[in-house]
Scaffold this active site. Structure first.
Site, PDB file in Angstrom:
ATOM      1  CB  CYS A 107      -6.603   0.167   7.063  1.00 40.81           C
ATOM      2  SG  CYS A 107      -6.573  -0.146   5.288  1.00 40.81           S
TER       3      CYS A 107
ATOM      4  CB  CYS B  40      -0.926   0.001   1.210  1.00 43.22           C
ATOM      5  SG  CYS B  40      -2.092   1.375   1.230  1.00 43.22           S
TER       6      CYS B  40
END
Length: 361
Positions: A202, A104
């Site tokens: 997340c 990410c």
């Protein structure tokens, strides 16, 4: 300034302002408001835009009330789904343990911030990561090194960001400790206790990979998985091995008189192979997809490696053909995870993705 709504990026923005920079805030949106993910309980009730990784209301509040800077929202929802979440699922369905946070940072967050900054003719990007901008005199390299606060160091998660990109990224917290950051924030009347912190992926804040993958697994699979020892003797059965990772001991679903750990997840044959602590140790490993100056030029000095962000870097030597040997056996060689290489000054020299054991021989 990449903002998440957390204390680290907020303090970083304040430090840059005090240093005389013109600061613009940017939040990279990676989840839609109705994303449900694989969470349960209270976590499922929270919309994704109120999670620690991308808390839109908090970013708006901080920029307007405390930072007094303009900010933009940059939509990367589709790219995040395609390049991070889908790749994450695919990794586990191939029997390896992916690392979504490193992907990410490289593929979504920092790349997006750099692209936007260049469009606006802004010279630098900054984030709240704990890492140090560093120059190695010995090897004549610009890059990043471990942060002063080793417990919070995030250089591991930045290891897949290319060197030429890192030259444009500032890390204001590289020489700060977390305690100092909190103290500074309180001195500026920032609502520290109301700010959420997340050190995990997340979309996996509940620490339940199997649950996250369960619905997809049930859709294309039937029948239980066998659990065996390293000799092939059956120990028991479990509903699925998808989501398990090498070295895992808890949450397997089988009982044994001795402590046993996942050694391998054989997706093709629907078998989870278990072994003792000794059985999961490795001294040799091999990587693929190498990145960094370690693989581009002659590097002098000792070499160290980390397989997890929280472990201490351990000595290793190159053996050629992307193979390496550790000074001592280690239980962290997990296929799909990232091997990050450091020098004596804790500078990141490169990284690669760990290969399965059968590819190491």
């Amino acid at each position: 300034m990449g903002l998440s709504g957390g204390i680290d990026s907020t303090v970083s923005a304040l430090l840059l302002k005090e240093a005389g920079f013109d600061v613009y805030g940017a939040i990279v949106e990676i989840w839609s408001e109705n994303s449900a993910g694989g969470q349960s309980g209270d976590e499922r009730e929270k919309p994704w835009f109120e999670r620690a990784c991308c808390h839109l209301p908090m970013v708006k509040f901080l920029c307007e009330e405390y930072l007094h800077i303009p900010y933009v929202r940059i939509d990367q929802k589709q790219n995040f789904q395609k390049k991070i979440v889908d790749v994450f699922r695919e990794g586990y369905h191939n029997g390896v343990t992916p690392n979504p946070c490193t992907d990410c940072n490289a593929e979504i967050k920092i790349k997006t911030l750099i692209d936007w900054a260049e469009q606006q003719k802004i010279s630098y990007v900054a984030t709240g990561h704990y890492a140090r901008n560093h120059y190695s005199v010995r090897n004549r390299l610009w890059g990043i090194a471990q942060a002063l606060d080793r417990k919070k160091d995030q250089s591991y998660f930045l290891s897949r960001v290319p060197e030429h990109v890192l030259r444009k990224v500032l890390f204001p917290l590289g020489h700060w400790t977390k305690d100092k950051v909190r103290e500074f924030a309180r001195s500026k009347k920032i609502p520290v206790e109301e700010m959420v912190e997340n050190m995990e992926a997340c979309f996996l804040s509940a620490k339940n990979v199997t649950s996250f993958l369960k619905r997809e697994e049930e859709a294309h699979s039937s029948g239980n998985w066998n659990v065996t020892d390293i000799n092939g003797e059956k120990i028991g059965e479990i509903p699925t091995g998808i989501g398990l990772t090498k070295g895992q001991r808890k949450g397997i679903g089988v009982a044994n008189s001795e402590r046993i750990y996942v050694k391998k997840v054989d997706v093709q044959n629907k078998v989870v192979i278990m072994g003792s602590k000794k059985d999961i140790l490795n001294r040799n490993f091999r990587i693929r997809d190498p990145l960094g100056p370690l693989f581009q030029k002659k590097i002098t000095g000792n070499l160290f490696v980390k397989f997890r962000s929280v472990m201490e870097a351990v000595p290793c030597i190159e053996k050629g053909d992307l193979r390496f040997e550790l000074s001592n056996e280690n239980d962290g060689v997990t296929p799909g995870q990232i091997a990050v290489f450091y020098d004596d000054e804790q500078m990141v020299l490169g990284s690669g993705i760990l290969e399965p054991e059968e590819e190491m021989s």
